[in-house]
Design an enzyme around this catalytic site. Structure first.
Site: not given
Ligand SMILES: O=[N+]([O-])c1ccc(O[C@@H]2O[C@@H](CO)[C@H](O)[C@H]2O)cc1
Length: 805
Positions: A293-294
């Site tokens: 994920s970011d």
């Protein structure tokens, strides 16, 4: 979050903290495969298949341990002797301060080579250079790793196309063109990872941000909440090619999804994007590579996206969609409940962990001290080669936009130079964002002093609201004493950065004002515009401004690079990797309008050199030389090609990769100065769905040191993909029509024409988003998505926008 990230986060964002203060999360070293608890586990068996090794490791974990290993800040498993591991490392243009990287305050490992920002390296149009730079970065990364100062995976490159000039992170990318990005990123990954399928991967690279992310904060639209609307055609032809290059053509080890939603679905929870497109359509293997994920983007799936009603639902949606690692703690906090509620199963958790640990196996993490790259030390960091390469990378990118013949300057000991501007004594500024501690920072002022000239320095005005009075007096004093005035200014990360899009693409009023006044001295005057593109209109037609140079963010030796260009020690051959728009562009189109083509209804003038229907200040690909070039294109084997014959001769799984023609471009240096020349091959023509792009880059090659009066040949390999265009559904076709291949030697344009005949033929059938999405040609519609909460407000664009579509 603050506790998780420590001080390092400030540095990677370029928030201005002193680089010396950064402390990363210490890496836990290597597992002991000889005497440790894992020594009898297959993960320690070097002869076993990497995936089997990772599976054996994961099989030894309890469920609680597994769920606890899903965050970037991995605690390891002490009872198994699996060390803590920090997955988050940055290396955008050199090993950078980030949670997993630790620089020493002094002594060994107190610095790493700081190359120019990608936007300037992109201007070099030199893929061999990019691979060499990436080889140095990965060597230095490995040396840091060997001493517990970095992990083995790095969250670089940022390969979203630079679509809008306001984007605060455009500097992190090689520019606006999807072919250029795809080619650049392939070379970069080869250099970072050590090849396409090396026995031991040097480091794991991470292509981010997948996909459609390029708005930080514009008019209340924040990256954490945006739901970007991109028609399938635009996705396929513009937003995704660089990611396809990463996954399908370069075998990159990792991907990162985004904060934003794409057509109604947060990308980290989008099984169509992460599975159907990335893994199935592009053949990115299921077991060996992972998606992160970011940072804290899983949280955004719950809020503000409201894509799930619960936190555990958001975490489960992401994991089930194929986000294997959480940069953050959301998985660690909420997957246990998701697991007990049956929202996720162990197979999915295992799959994520197998992907993650396979990448550590692939980099030799479990292979002991004799493994490849484990011999790299501090003496491999900041070497003479690395320093020379950092200088060369900056020189190759610096782009000459205007020259009345004043450049190159001949500077002798008696020459008096006024060096003025907010970048004249730039140090940290030269790195842009995502920087580490550089080997050194050679400012323009330092470089000017090295020439032997007498230098009168004045900082001059910087930002808006810093107009007259006190800053001006030293400026007048410097200018009046000098023979030559050099102004070095522009923008920097105080106005364009992560979380900060630009509000303006004009020079600040104070700078325009002072540059105008300096020009009135009538002395030779050089203007170096630093940072990203600004509208240079006020200076283009001012006869008292002798020359204009774009210098981007040139890295640790930026000042020397700039002066080597100014004095002609190195001849300029960079070319703009983005369009320089007039300042009114940003009023013509909202940043959040993701469409590419001009649109009479919305008033969009179109985006990038392919579509912009206004007059650019300087075009993509623009760049002057100190010499003159001409080019001729060798005749093609035919003037007309039958589409069915082209396809019947194509045996690749991915048909766009099939060779079409190898074109020789003979480049002649007809002037007096030895110079590089970057040959950019563009294709234009009226074929496929209209409106047609004005032209498209299909290949490029930088030729080096072409002596005055001599010639070199660039070979431009065209593929069937080069000739293709994309229909409204995202399918890629070869179309019959008239084609022109163009080489621009400015002002001359060399062209060859050919035709394709027969019926359109599909090269790539696009996997459509799941039902619920639009069933009619998507590029004619803006739609709200197909997500669980998505609605489908279908707004038809008027017919005339797409004549003939
Ligand atoms: O909380 N922080 O300190 C913090 C710092 C950086 C940050 O940026 C994100 O993290 C980077 C990870 O590679 C992505 O490219 C970027 O979008 C996101 C959060």
């Amino acid at each position: 979050m603050a506790a998780l990230l420590s001080l390092s986060a400030l540095a990677l964002l370029g928030a201005g903290a002193s680089a010396q203060t950064f402390t990363g999360t210490a890496q836990g070293g290597f597992p002991d495969c000889v005497n440790g608890p894992l020594s009898n586990n297959t993960v320690c068996d070097k002869s076993a298949d990497p995936v089997a090794r990772a599976k054996a490791l994961v099989a030894a974990f309890t469920v609680a341990e597994k769920l606890n290993l899903t965050g970037n800040n991995s605690p390891g498993v002490p009872r198994l002797g699996l060390p803590v591991y920090q997955w988050w490392q940055e290396a955008l243009h050199g090993v950078a301060s980030s949670p997993g990287v630790t620089f020493n305050a002094t002594g060994q490992f107190d610095s790493a080579t700081s190359f120019p920002q990608p936007i300037l390296m992109g201007a070099a149009f030199d893929d061999e250079l990019i691979q060499s730079v990436a080889e140095v970065v990965s060597t230095e990364a490995r040396a840091f790793n060997n001493y517990g100062r970095a992990g083995l995976d790095f969250w670089t490159p940022n390969i979203n196309p630079y679509r809008d000039p306001r984007w605060g992170r455009g500097q992190e990318t090689p520019g606006e063109d999807p072919y250029h990005l795809s080619s650049y990123v392939h070379s970069l990954i080869m250099g970072l990872q050590g090849g396409e399928d090396p026995e031991i991967r040097k480091i794991t690279a991470t292509c981010k941000h997948f996909a459609g992310y390029d708005v930080e904060s514009w008019n209340g639209n924040l990256r954490y909440q945006n739901d970007v609307q991109i028609p399938q055609r635009d996705l396929v032809e513009y937003y995704l090619p660089s990611f396809r290059s990463c996954a399908r053509d370069s075998n990159v080890g990792a991907f990162m999804c985004t904060y934003s939603a794409l057509n109604g679905v947060p990308t980290c929870a989008d099984p169509w994007l992460l599975n159907d497109v990335l893994r199935e359509h592009w053949g990115w293997t299921n077991e060996e590579q992972w998606v992160t994920s970011d940072c804290d983007s899983i949280q955004n799936i719950f809020l503000p996206h409201n894509f799930s009603d619960t936190r555990q639902g958001a975490a489960a949606a992401a994991l089930n969609a194929g986000t294997d690692l959480d940069c953050g703690t959301y998985y660690q906090h909420h997957l246990p409940l998701a697991y007990s509620e049956g929202l996720i199963n162990q197979t999915t958790v295992d799959q994520a962990l197998v992907r993650l640990y396979t990448s550590l196996v692939r980099t030799g993490y479990f292979d002991g001290p004799n493994a490849m790259y484990r011999n790299l030390t501090w003496s491999d960091v900041g070497t003479t080669h690395a320093q020379q390469l950092a200088l060369r990378a900056a020189e190759e990118g610096i782009t000459l936009l205007k020259n009345d013949g004043t450049l190159p300057l001949s500077i002798s000991n008696g020459t008096k130079i006024a060096l003025i501007g907010s970048w004249a004594n730039a140090t940290t500024q030269m790195q842009g964002n995502y920087y580490g501690v550089p080997t050194y920072l050679h400012s323009p002022l330092y470089a000017a002093q090295q020439t032997g000239a007498q230098v009168f320095y004045a900082q001059g005005p910087g930002g808006q609201g810093d107009p007259t009075t006190d800053h001006w007096l030293p400026v007048w004093s410097a200018a009046s004493k000098a023979d030559i005035i050099i102004y070095v200014g522009g923008v920097d990360i105080s106005v364009e950065a992560e979380g900060m899009d630009r509000e303006d693409i004009n020079w600040t009023g104070a700078q325009v004002d002072i540059i105008g006044e300096l020009a009135m001295y009538g002395k030779p005057m050089i203007l170096a515009q630093m940072g990203d593109q600004l509208d240079n209109t006020p200076f283009v037609n001012n006869p008292n401004i002798s020359a204009l140079i774009w210098g981007g963010y040139p890295g640790q030796d930026g000042g020397v690079a700039l002066f080597n260009i100014i004095t002609g020690k190195t001849a300029p051959a960079g070319r703009l990797p983005v369009t320089q728009y007039p300042a009114h562009y940003i009023s013509d189109i909202p940043m959040t309008d993701m469409t590419l083509r001009p649109n009479a209804t919305t008033g969009s003038p179109g985006r990038t050199y392919k579509w912009y229907n206004g007059t650019a200040v300087y075009e993509f690909g623009y760049g002057m030389h100190y010499t003159k070039f001409s080019a001729d294109i060798s005749p093609m084997s035919k003037s007309s090609y039958d589409i069915s014959s082209l396809l019947s001769g194509c045996n690749e799984t991915y048909k766009d990769r099939c060779a079409f023609e190898s074109i020789s471009v003979n480049v002649h240096n007809t002037g007096n100065v030895t110079s590089d020349y970057a040959a950019l091959g563009f294709l234009a023509g009226q074929f496929g769905p209209s409106p047609y792009p004005k032209k498209s880059l299909v290949n490029y090659q930088r030729l080096h040191s072409i002596a005055a009066g001599s010639s070199q040949t660039a070979t431009l390999n065209l593929t069937l993909g080069s000739l293709s265009r994309v229909d409204d559904h995202g399918n890629t076709y070869l179309y019959p029509g008239d084609y022109a291949l163009m080489i621009d030697t400015m002002p001359e344009l060399t062209m060859v024409n050919f035709t394709l005949t027969g019926q359109p033929a599909c090269l790539d059938e696009w996997p459509q988003p799941p039902s619920g999405g639009p069933t009619i040609p998507p590029s004619d519609y803006f739609y709200g998505g197909y997500g669980s909460r998505g609605e489908f407000p279908v707004i038809a664009a008027s017919e005339e926008l797409y004549p003939g579509a």
